[in-house]
Design an enzyme around this catalytic site. Structure first.
Site, PDB file in Angstrom:
ATOM      1  N   HIS A 386     -44.740 -35.313 -36.564  1.00  0.00           N
ATOM      2  CA  HIS A 386     -44.193 -36.215 -35.416  1.00  0.00           C
ATOM      3  C   HIS A 386     -43.221 -35.211 -34.633  1.00  0.00           C
ATOM      4  O   HIS A 386     -42.207 -34.425 -35.247  1.00  0.00           O
ATOM      5  CB  HIS A 386     -43.324 -37.501 -35.927  1.00  0.00           C
ATOM      6  CG  HIS A 386     -42.920 -38.267 -34.960  1.00  0.00           C
ATOM      7  ND1 HIS A 386     -43.716 -39.270 -34.444  1.00  0.00           N
ATOM      8  CD2 HIS A 386     -41.964 -38.266 -34.018  1.00  0.00           C
ATOM      9  CE1 HIS A 386     -43.018 -39.796 -33.313  1.00  0.00           C
ATOM     10  NE2 HIS A 386     -41.958 -39.538 -33.339  1.00  0.00           N
ATOM     11  N   ALA A 387     -43.286 -35.158 -33.252  1.00  0.00           N
ATOM     12  CA  ALA A 387     -42.529 -34.268 -32.449  1.00  0.00           C
ATOM     13  C   ALA A 387     -40.992 -34.272 -32.758  1.00  0.00           C
ATOM     14  O   ALA A 387     -40.676 -35.605 -32.775  1.00  0.00           O
ATOM     15  CB  ALA A 387     -43.004 -34.390 -31.109  1.00  0.00           C
ATOM     16  N   HIS A 416     -40.616 -34.162 -22.954  1.00  0.00           N
ATOM     17  CA  HIS A 416     -39.641 -34.946 -23.638  1.00  0.00           C
ATOM     18  C   HIS A 416     -38.832 -34.157 -24.474  1.00  0.00           C
ATOM     19  O   HIS A 416     -37.585 -34.179 -24.484  1.00  0.00           O
ATOM     20  CB  HIS A 416     -40.584 -35.933 -24.423  1.00  0.00           C
ATOM     21  CG  HIS A 416     -39.461 -36.874 -25.134  1.00  0.00           C
ATOM     22  ND1 HIS A 416     -39.098 -38.121 -24.726  1.00  0.00           N
ATOM     23  CD2 HIS A 416     -39.080 -36.779 -26.357  1.00  0.00           C
ATOM     24  CE1 HIS A 416     -38.375 -38.835 -25.739  1.00  0.00           C
ATOM     25  NE2 HIS A 416     -38.449 -37.876 -26.670  1.00  0.00           N
ATOM     26  N   GLU A 417     -39.588 -33.215 -25.436  1.00  0.00           N
ATOM     27  CA  GLU A 417     -38.662 -32.735 -26.410  1.00  0.00           C
ATOM     28  C   GLU A 417     -37.693 -31.451 -25.600  1.00  0.00           C
ATOM     29  O   GLU A 417     -36.913 -31.667 -26.165  1.00  0.00           O
ATOM     30  CB  GLU A 417     -39.493 -31.769 -27.446  1.00  0.00           C
ATOM     31  CG  GLU A 417     -40.610 -32.706 -28.165  1.00  0.00           C
ATOM     32  CD  GLU A 417     -39.637 -33.888 -28.830  1.00  0.00           C
ATOM     33  OE1 GLU A 417     -38.503 -33.783 -29.335  1.00  0.00           O
ATOM     34  OE2 GLU A 417     -40.271 -35.037 -29.158  1.00  0.00           O
ATOM     35  N   HIS A 420     -34.412 -32.929 -24.867  1.00  0.00           N
ATOM     36  CA  HIS A 420     -33.481 -33.153 -25.910  1.00  0.00           C
ATOM     37  C   HIS A 420     -32.778 -31.694 -25.994  1.00  0.00           C
ATOM     38  O   HIS A 420     -31.542 -31.574 -26.293  1.00  0.00           O
ATOM     39  CB  HIS A 420     -34.000 -33.254 -27.345  1.00  0.00           C
ATOM     40  CG  HIS A 420     -34.609 -34.551 -27.459  1.00  0.00           C
ATOM     41  ND1 HIS A 420     -33.860 -35.835 -27.173  1.00  0.00           N
ATOM     42  CD2 HIS A 420     -35.823 -35.306 -27.770  1.00  0.00           C
ATOM     43  CE1 HIS A 420     -34.534 -36.914 -27.439  1.00  0.00           C
ATOM     44  NE2 HIS A 420     -35.697 -36.686 -27.917  1.00  0.00           N
ATOM     45  N   GLU A 444     -33.124 -39.858 -25.107  1.00  0.00           N
ATOM     46  CA  GLU A 444     -34.389 -39.983 -24.957  1.00  0.00           C
ATOM     47  C   GLU A 444     -34.977 -39.877 -23.516  1.00  0.00           C
ATOM     48  O   GLU A 444     -36.253 -39.818 -23.046  1.00  0.00           O
ATOM     49  CB  GLU A 444     -34.911 -41.264 -25.862  1.00  0.00           C
ATOM     50  CG  GLU A 444     -34.607 -41.221 -26.982  1.00  0.00           C
ATOM     51  CD  GLU A 444     -35.278 -40.261 -28.025  1.00  0.00           C
ATOM     52  OE1 GLU A 444     -36.072 -39.681 -27.532  1.00  0.00           O
ATOM     53  OE2 GLU A 444     -34.677 -39.993 -29.189  1.00  0.00           O
ATOM     54  N   HIS A 545     -40.972 -43.834 -37.431  1.00  0.00           N
ATOM     55  CA  HIS A 545     -39.649 -44.252 -37.193  1.00  0.00           C
ATOM     56  C   HIS A 545     -39.159 -45.206 -38.352  1.00  0.00           C
ATOM     57  O   HIS A 545     -37.953 -45.153 -38.387  1.00  0.00           O
ATOM     58  CB  HIS A 545     -39.201 -44.478 -35.837  1.00  0.00           C
ATOM     59  CG  HIS A 545     -39.508 -43.611 -34.896  1.00  0.00           C
ATOM     60  ND1 HIS A 545     -40.947 -43.497 -34.485  1.00  0.00           N
ATOM     61  CD2 HIS A 545     -38.793 -42.801 -33.938  1.00  0.00           C
ATOM     62  CE1 HIS A 545     -40.862 -42.655 -33.478  1.00  0.00           C
ATOM     63  NE2 HIS A 545     -39.664 -42.228 -33.234  1.00  0.00           N
ATOM     64  N   TYR A 555     -35.391 -45.896 -27.581  1.00  0.00           N
ATOM     65  CA  TYR A 555     -36.571 -45.726 -26.588  1.00  0.00           C
ATOM     66  C   TYR A 555     -36.730 -46.877 -25.541  1.00  0.00           C
ATOM     67  O   TYR A 555     -37.250 -46.497 -24.618  1.00  0.00           O
ATOM     68  CB  TYR A 555     -37.609 -45.544 -27.587  1.00  0.00           C
ATOM     69  CG  TYR A 555     -37.772 -44.412 -28.384  1.00  0.00           C
ATOM     70  CD1 TYR A 555     -37.967 -43.017 -27.905  1.00  0.00           C
ATOM     71  CD2 TYR A 555     -37.494 -44.553 -29.843  1.00  0.00           C
ATOM     72  CE1 TYR A 555     -37.572 -41.973 -29.045  1.00  0.00           C
ATOM     73  CE2 TYR A 555     -37.760 -43.616 -30.795  1.00  0.00           C
ATOM     74  CZ  TYR A 555     -37.600 -42.250 -30.211  1.00  0.00           C
ATOM     75  OH  TYR A 555     -37.471 -41.318 -31.386  1.00  0.00           O
TER      76      TYR A 555
HETATM   77  O1  X8Z Z   1     -40.564 -40.249 -31.311  1.00  0.00           O
HETATM   78  C1  X8Z Z   1     -40.763 -39.871 -29.978  1.00  0.00           C
HETATM   79  C2  X8Z Z   1     -40.504 -38.543 -29.662  1.00  0.00           C
HETATM   80  C3  X8Z Z   1     -39.324 -37.811 -30.144  1.00  0.00           C
HETATM   81  S1  X8Z Z   1     -37.966 -38.457 -30.298  1.00  0.00           S
HETATM   82  C4  X8Z Z   1     -41.752 -37.930 -29.829  1.00  0.00           C
HETATM   83  N1  X8Z Z   1     -41.030 -40.767 -29.274  1.00  0.00           N
HETATM   84  C5  X8Z Z   1     -41.205 -42.338 -29.439  1.00  0.00           C
HETATM   85  C6  X8Z Z   1     -42.646 -42.342 -30.483  1.00  0.00           C
HETATM   86  O2  X8Z Z   1     -43.382 -41.484 -30.479  1.00  0.00           O
HETATM   87  O3  X8Z Z   1     -42.765 -43.489 -30.913  1.00  0.00           O
HETATM   88  C7  X8Z Z   1     -41.096 -40.723 -27.618  1.00  0.00           C
HETATM   89  C8  X8Z Z   1     -41.534 -42.087 -27.252  1.00  0.00           C
HETATM   90  C9  X8Z Z   1     -41.264 -42.953 -28.395  1.00  0.00           C
HETATM   91 ZN    ZN Z   2     -37.272 -37.970 -28.246  1.00  0.00          ZN
END
Ligand code: X8Z
Ligand code: ZN
Length: 663
Positions: A386-387, A416-417, A420, A444, A545, A555
């Site tokens: 997960h990024a 996106h990254e 941050h 975010e 998450h 988000y």
């Molecule tokens: O978790 C993330 C990022 C890291 S903060 C990759 N996002 C959420 C997800 O993947 O569920 C970005 C959009 C929503």
């Molecule tokens: Zn993020």
């Protein structure tokens, strides 16, 4: 996920102090076995905060290193070290919070008062004071994240045994249009979460105990306390914002359902009017961009196939690497060429993203970023794919951790990254307790604001798509592409924490975890599973998450705020046309305004920061609606004569709205 303030983030995303963006937990400094000694005699509140800032800065790198290792090298040893360092950090945090109490009502500077407030919210994983329970909590957190990262779905026995991890299963949803293969991939991934159920139940008990000891009603209330307004107010704000965009989502839902019915038949393309969870091209139905083949409004009008261009780039790199390998290469050399090409394309994608930020006048990423970042999935060990974005030391050692593949979704995730990362770099000059987003939604939203500026014109200028076409059909195609990423996300962004708030406040009991999860999916997203998902499943655990304990309301907020930021930057760039045509690529005036916001970190209430960028103090979805106005009109036309909307099961429909009881 980055969280807001720096350091402490423990738990992923934790709140306040968290540090790096999407990072997980911890982050904060880790004292040795014992928290630092009690405050020196006669210490003033201002001196106390200066000391905490100092201590945080010193401890910060160690805890980050432990977290980084446990995420990029999942095994029992790294898990133990990560849990221990988290344990030390949370113990220290509890001690600071305790020490801060004695300054209540005493004179202090406004910055100190704000710092104390942030300190109390510095983790999303509030830990009980009892050392045994605190240790149990950090072990559970590390264990659950490891289970997610190493999750694998296996079929067959003996030699025929075949296992697939998340990335492979996502490939099926992205590319296959076979109903049963998609169902198998979707169910397979969700099976990895079943064993987390017990751990999560205990986890929720322990964090609630910690939250109560800190004076919150429960962990959900603590999470809702990080928004410079009361917990009840932010909950109501999210309801209000959702109300603004819901009609747009419903139109997109209706159109999409029609297309699914065309593709799979009216019996299989929907479930009582809801969208079948395994057919949405995404494991969690949060981004429908992979359904482009079905949903593209006008075939070929303004081709926006970014994935095809990236794949082509990969093929070219592969051919080059093969040429290096010489004639008739053995399997080993073939494999090495494949890996080299994957890494090369991932780095080029990242260079592209960096270039956008640099075009705004922001600095280049430090050389160490390129050396220490995890670009692609290692093959010799499990990692958390997960990024995430990491600020390792508040002094320039920044990294991202991804398992990049050459597709559009990963391409925009890199932007996106880096959002941050640039936030981190910009606020590194603040005191540690102010090194966070104005709120976690801001963190975010930075990179996503840039994503909105990736217009067909911009994509063409970097050679990813052909010459942009003019006219309404091309416009609708380009709006649809953005809506499949942004509009489809909105109810998902809301429902995850509606579920966790309920878990934490006790209105969702452990024996109702799965039922409540699907009730909320139905209510907000209009999505349903096609087979029964009873309480033997733990489907929430299949979303990063939840085992990673990253709050999710950020988000949802980000998906509103990013349109406000985008509009503010377009104004700063002097752009005059319709909002959706604006790109501020290369515009230094927009860049300066953006950077000025990033530099503020969490040093002032987010409303003030928002006002500086946009002229308003309020989160508001009118920029979302302005942006998507042409698409909304078009969708209404397409849906004319259809019965849109869906009926959620009674249980969900009966539940009250956000309801954070206390506030
Ligand atoms: O978790 C993330 C990022 C890291 S903060 C990759 N996002 C959420 C997800 O993947 O569920 C970005 C959009 C929503
Ligand atoms: Zn993020």
């Amino acid at each position: 996920m980055k969280q807001r303030h720096l350091l402490l983030a423990l738990a992923i995303g934790a709140s306040v102090i968290s540090l790096s963006a999407c990072k997980k937990d911890g982050e904060a400094p880790a004292p040795a076995a014992k928290p630092t000694a009690a405050a020196p005699k006669g210490e003033t509140a201002d001196q106390f905060i200066a000391r905490v800032n100092d201590e945080v800065r010193k401890m910060y790198p160690e805890i980050n290193s432990a977290q980084w290792l446990s995420s990029t090298y999942i095994n029992d040893d790294t898990a133990m070290i990560a849990a221990k360092s988290n344990e030390r950090y949370l113990t220290q945090l509890n001690s600071w919070i305790e020490q801060a109490r004695k300054f209540e009502g005493q004179p202090m500077s406004p910055a100190t008062a704000r710092s104390i407030q942030l300190l109390k919210l510095a983790t999303s994983m509030p830990a009980p004071k009892d050392p045994a329970k605190l240790a149990e909590l950090t072990q559970l957190a590390t264990k659950m994240e490891g289970m997610y990262g190493s999750g694998s779905y296996c079929k067959g026995e003996g030699d025929a045994k075949q296992c697939r991890q998340l990335g492979d299963l996502e490939d099926v949803l992205r590319s296959s249009r076979d109903y049963d293969q998609q169902l198998d991939a979707w169910q397979g991934w969700h099976s990895i979460a079943q064993p987390m159920r017990k751990d999560y139940t205990r986890f929720a008990e322990l964090v609630n105990e910690g939250a109560k000891e800190m004076g919150f009603a429960d962990t959900g209330e603590m999470w809702r306390s990080g928004y410079d307004m009361t917990p009840a107010e932010i909950a109501a704000e999210t309801d209000r914002l959702w109300g603004q965009v819901k009609p747009l989502y419903e139109q997109l839902h209706c159109y999409t359902r029609g297309k699914l019915e065309t593709q799979y038949g009216s019996d299989k393309g929907q479930v009582n009017g809801l969208l079948p969870a395994h057919l949405m091209g995404n494991m969690w139905q949060q981004d429908w961009g992979n359904l482009w083949d079905m949903l593209e409004p006008y075939k070929g009008a303004g081709t926006l196939d970014i994935t095809a261009s990236l794949e082509k780039q990969y093929q070219q790199d592969y051919t080059r690497e093969m040429a290096k390998a010489g004639p008739s290469p053995n399997t080993e050399k073939l494999f090495a060429a494949e890996r080299a090409a994957q890494l090369s394309v991932a780095r080029q994608m990242t260079r592209r993203a960096e270039d956008f930020y640099v075009s705004l006048g922001m600095p280049k990423l430090p050389e160490s970023y390129w050396q220490k970042t995890q670009f692609i999935k290692p093959l010799d060990r499990d990692v958390v794919c997960h990024a995430s974005a990491w600020d390792m030391n508040m002094a320039g050692d920044v990294r991202t951790k991804m398992c990049i593949k050459p597709n559009e979704e990963d391409f925009t995730t890199i932007y996106h990254e880096l959002g941050h990362i640039y936030y981190d770099l910009a606020y590194n000059k603040q005191a540690p307790l102010f090194q966070g987003g104005a709120n976690d939604g801001f963190h975010e939203a930075i990179g996503d604001t840039i994503v909105l500026a990736m217009t067909p014109q911009y994509l063409n200028s970097i050679d990813l798509v052909g010459t942009p076409q003019l006219g309404n059909e091309a416009l609708i195609n380009s709006q649809m592409r953005m809506a499949l990423a942004k509009v489809s996300f909105l109810p998902f962004g809301l429902m995850i924490d509606r579920w966790r708030w309920g878990v934490f406040d006790g209105s969702i009991k452990p024996d109702q975890y799965n039922q409540a999860w699907w009730d909320l999916k139905a209510k907000y997203q209009g999505v349903a599973p096609v087979t029964a998902r009873g309480e033997d499943f733990f489907d929430a655990g299949a979303k990063y998450h939840v085992p990673g304990n990253t709050p999710y309301t950020r988000y949802f907020l980000s998906h509103i705020l990013q349109f406000q930021f985008y509009k503010g930057l377009c104004d700063a760039a002097g752009f005059k046309g319709p909002l959706y045509e604006c790109s501020f690529y290369g515009n230094k005036a927009a860049g300066q305004k953006f950077w000025a916001m990033l530099e503020k970190g969490s040093s002032q209430p987010w409303q003030a920061t928002l006002k500086e960028l946009t002229g308003t103090e309020k989160a508001d979805a009118s920029a979302v609606l302005e942006y998507f106005a042409p698409l909304q009109t078009w969708l209404k036309e397409q849906n004319q004569g259809k019965t849109c909307g869906w009926q959620a099961p009674v249980a969900a429909a009966a539940k009250p709205e956000a309801t954070p009881a206390k506030g």
